[in-house]
Design a protein around this motif. Sequence first.
Motif, PDB file in Angstrom:
ATOM      1  N   MET A 136      -9.690   3.146   2.210  1.00  0.00           N
ATOM      2  CA  MET A 136     -10.566   2.796   1.115  1.00  0.00           C
ATOM      3  C   MET A 136     -10.854   4.076   0.354  1.00  0.00           C
ATOM      4  SD  MET A 136     -14.163   0.727   1.228  1.00  0.00           S
ATOM      5  CE  MET A 136     -13.523  -0.930   1.075  1.00  0.00           C
ATOM      6  N   ILE A 137     -10.191   4.232  -0.785  1.00  0.00           N
ATOM      7  CA  ILE A 137     -10.431   5.383  -1.642  1.00  0.00           C
ATOM      8  C   ILE A 137     -11.585   4.993  -2.561  1.00  0.00           C
ATOM      9  CG2 ILE A 137      -9.452   7.009  -3.285  1.00  0.00           C
ATOM     10  CD1 ILE A 137      -6.662   6.171  -2.249  1.00  0.00           C
ATOM     11  N   GLY A 138     -12.751   5.558  -2.298  1.00  0.00           N
ATOM     12  CA  GLY A 138     -13.947   5.141  -3.014  1.00  0.00           C
ATOM     13  C   GLY A 138     -13.895   5.352  -4.511  1.00  0.00           C
ATOM     14  N   SER A 139     -13.384   6.486  -4.948  1.00  0.00           N
ATOM     15  CA  SER A 139     -13.269   6.852  -6.357  1.00  0.00           C
ATOM     16  C   SER A 139     -14.571   6.580  -7.109  1.00  0.00           C
ATOM     17  CB  SER A 139     -12.079   6.134  -7.014  1.00  0.00           C
ATOM     18  OG  SER A 139     -12.307   4.752  -7.152  1.00  0.00           O
ATOM     19  N   ASP A 140     -14.460   6.471  -8.418  1.00  0.00           N
ATOM     20  CA  ASP A 140     -15.637   6.163  -9.238  1.00  0.00           C
ATOM     21  C   ASP A 140     -16.116   4.726  -9.044  1.00  0.00           C
ATOM     22  OD1 ASP A 140     -13.290   5.234 -10.513  1.00  0.00           O
ATOM     23  OD2 ASP A 140     -14.266   5.261 -12.470  1.00  0.00           O
ATOM     24  N   TRP A 178      -7.395  -0.265  -1.051  1.00  0.00           N
ATOM     25  CA  TRP A 178      -8.556  -0.565  -1.880  1.00  0.00           C
ATOM     26  C   TRP A 178      -8.808   0.583  -2.849  1.00  0.00           C
ATOM     27  CZ3 TRP A 178     -13.072   1.222  -3.654  1.00  0.00           C
ATOM     28  CH2 TRP A 178     -14.059   0.325  -4.035  1.00  0.00           C
ATOM     29  N   ASP A 179      -8.767   0.336  -4.137  1.00  0.00           N
ATOM     30  CA  ASP A 179      -9.091   1.319  -5.176  1.00  0.00           C
ATOM     31  C   ASP A 179      -8.577   0.798  -6.514  1.00  0.00           C
ATOM     32  OD1 ASP A 179     -10.063   3.635  -6.388  1.00  0.00           O
ATOM     33  OD2 ASP A 179      -8.402   4.897  -5.759  1.00  0.00           O
ATOM     34  N   HIS A 180      -8.389   1.719  -7.443  1.00  0.00           N
ATOM     35  CA  HIS A 180      -7.785   1.384  -8.731  1.00  0.00           C
ATOM     36  C   HIS A 180      -6.291   1.155  -8.539  1.00  0.00           C
ATOM     37  CE1 HIS A 180     -11.195   2.287 -11.332  1.00  0.00           C
ATOM     38  NE2 HIS A 180     -11.429   3.381 -10.625  1.00  0.00           N
ATOM     39  N   SER A 214      -1.943  10.098  -8.565  1.00  0.00           N
ATOM     40  CA  SER A 214      -1.996   8.717  -8.080  1.00  0.00           C
ATOM     41  C   SER A 214      -0.880   8.592  -7.049  1.00  0.00           C
ATOM     42  CB  SER A 214      -1.804   7.708  -9.220  1.00  0.00           C
ATOM     43  OG  SER A 214      -0.506   7.799  -9.756  1.00  0.00           O
ATOM     44  N   MET A 215      -0.890   7.518  -6.305  1.00  0.00           N
ATOM     45  CA  MET A 215       0.133   7.316  -5.282  1.00  0.00           C
ATOM     46  C   MET A 215       1.243   6.459  -5.887  1.00  0.00           C
ATOM     47  SD  MET A 215      -0.159   5.807  -1.393  1.00  0.00           S
ATOM     48  CE  MET A 215      -1.107   7.167  -0.747  1.00  0.00           C
ATOM     49  N   PHE A 243      -3.277  -5.343  -1.930  1.00  0.00           N
ATOM     50  CA  PHE A 243      -3.865  -4.379  -2.850  1.00  0.00           C
ATOM     51  C   PHE A 243      -5.128  -4.993  -3.420  1.00  0.00           C
ATOM     52  CE2 PHE A 243       0.530  -2.933  -2.938  1.00  0.00           C
ATOM     53  CZ  PHE A 243       0.397  -1.554  -2.960  1.00  0.00           C
ATOM     54  N   ASP A 244      -6.279  -4.493  -2.976  1.00  0.00           N
ATOM     55  CA  ASP A 244      -7.529  -4.852  -3.637  1.00  0.00           C
ATOM     56  C   ASP A 244      -7.654  -3.839  -4.770  1.00  0.00           C
ATOM     57  OD1 ASP A 244      -9.975  -5.727  -4.444  1.00  0.00           O
ATOM     58  OD2 ASP A 244     -10.940  -5.567  -2.489  1.00  0.00           O
ATOM     59  N   ALA A 245      -6.793  -4.006  -5.742  1.00  0.00           N
ATOM     60  CA  ALA A 245      -6.613  -3.074  -6.858  1.00  0.00           C
ATOM     61  C   ALA A 245      -5.942  -3.840  -8.002  1.00  0.00           C
ATOM     62  CB  ALA A 245      -5.740  -1.907  -6.422  1.00  0.00           C
ATOM     63  N   CYS A 246      -6.189  -3.413  -9.200  1.00  0.00           N
ATOM     64  CA  CYS A 246      -5.615  -4.074 -10.381  1.00  0.00           C
ATOM     65  C   CYS A 246      -4.111  -3.832 -10.489  1.00  0.00           C
ATOM     66  CB  CYS A 246      -6.271  -3.539 -11.657  1.00  0.00           C
ATOM     67  SG  CYS A 246      -8.032  -3.865 -11.787  1.00  0.00           S
ATOM     68  N   LEU A 247      -3.436  -4.777 -11.089  1.00  0.00           N
ATOM     69  CA  LEU A 247      -2.084  -4.621 -11.634  1.00  0.00           C
ATOM     70  C   LEU A 247      -0.982  -4.275 -10.629  1.00  0.00           C
ATOM     71  CD1 LEU A 247      -3.131  -2.515 -14.763  1.00  0.00           C
ATOM     72  CD2 LEU A 247      -2.728  -4.996 -14.675  1.00  0.00           C
ATOM     73  N   MET A 248      -1.173  -4.552  -9.358  1.00  0.00           N
ATOM     74  CA  MET A 248      -0.189  -4.123  -8.367  1.00  0.00           C
ATOM     75  C   MET A 248       0.811  -5.217  -7.975  1.00  0.00           C
ATOM     76  SD  MET A 248      -0.707  -0.941  -8.150  1.00  0.00           S
ATOM     77  CE  MET A 248       0.476  -0.569  -6.870  1.00  0.00           C
TER      78      MET A 248
END
Length: 182
Positions: A1-5, A101-103, A121-122, A147-152
Amino acid sequence: MIGSDLESKYLAATKDINEMMESTINFNDVNIIIYTGGSKKWHISDIPNDKQALFKVNENGLEKIEEYEVQTNMLDYNNLSFLLNYGYENYDTEFYDLILWDHGAGPVYGYGYDEYYKIDSMSLESIKKGLDNSPFNGTNKLELIGFDACLMSSIEVAHVLSNYSDYMVASQEFEPGNGWDY
C-alpha cells in the motif's frame, strides 16, 4: 500500500485499512498483510511516516510485524519481490493474492506514486521484474492480482500479468477516491 498523497491529503488508505479491520472476514482462514510506505503523512498512528512497515490485519485490528529503518522507493521492484517472498515464506496457504493500492496511470505510465520519490512510477517492466524475483512465476501463480488504482485494466497489463496470476481485477477508468470496498 503506497500511501502517496491519497493518504497524506485525503486519508484514503486509512479508510480502506479501517474497512479491512471492520470486515466480517474470518481471520482464522485469511491473512491480510499490508506493506506500507510512500506517504509523508499516515493518519493511523502505528504506521510510520518516514519508514516502511509490515502489518497484519486481524481480529484485534492492525498488528505491526516489522518496521524498517531505511525509507526506500516503494516503486522499486525489489520491494514488490520482498513482499511476495515474505508472504510466501511466512504464510502457508492454498491461494495467494496481491492487491496493488495507489495511483495508476495505465500501461504507458505505470503504477504508483511515492511522495519521497516523486519522479518515478512502477512500469510494467518493473512489475514484471518484481514478480520474476518472487515464488509466483511459472506454474506457481498468484490466484489474483488486483489494482486498487485507476486506469490499470488494459490488454498490455493483462498480458504481462498472465504469467504470474490466474486472474486480474482492475479498472480501465478512473476509480473513485475511496477505492475498493473492503
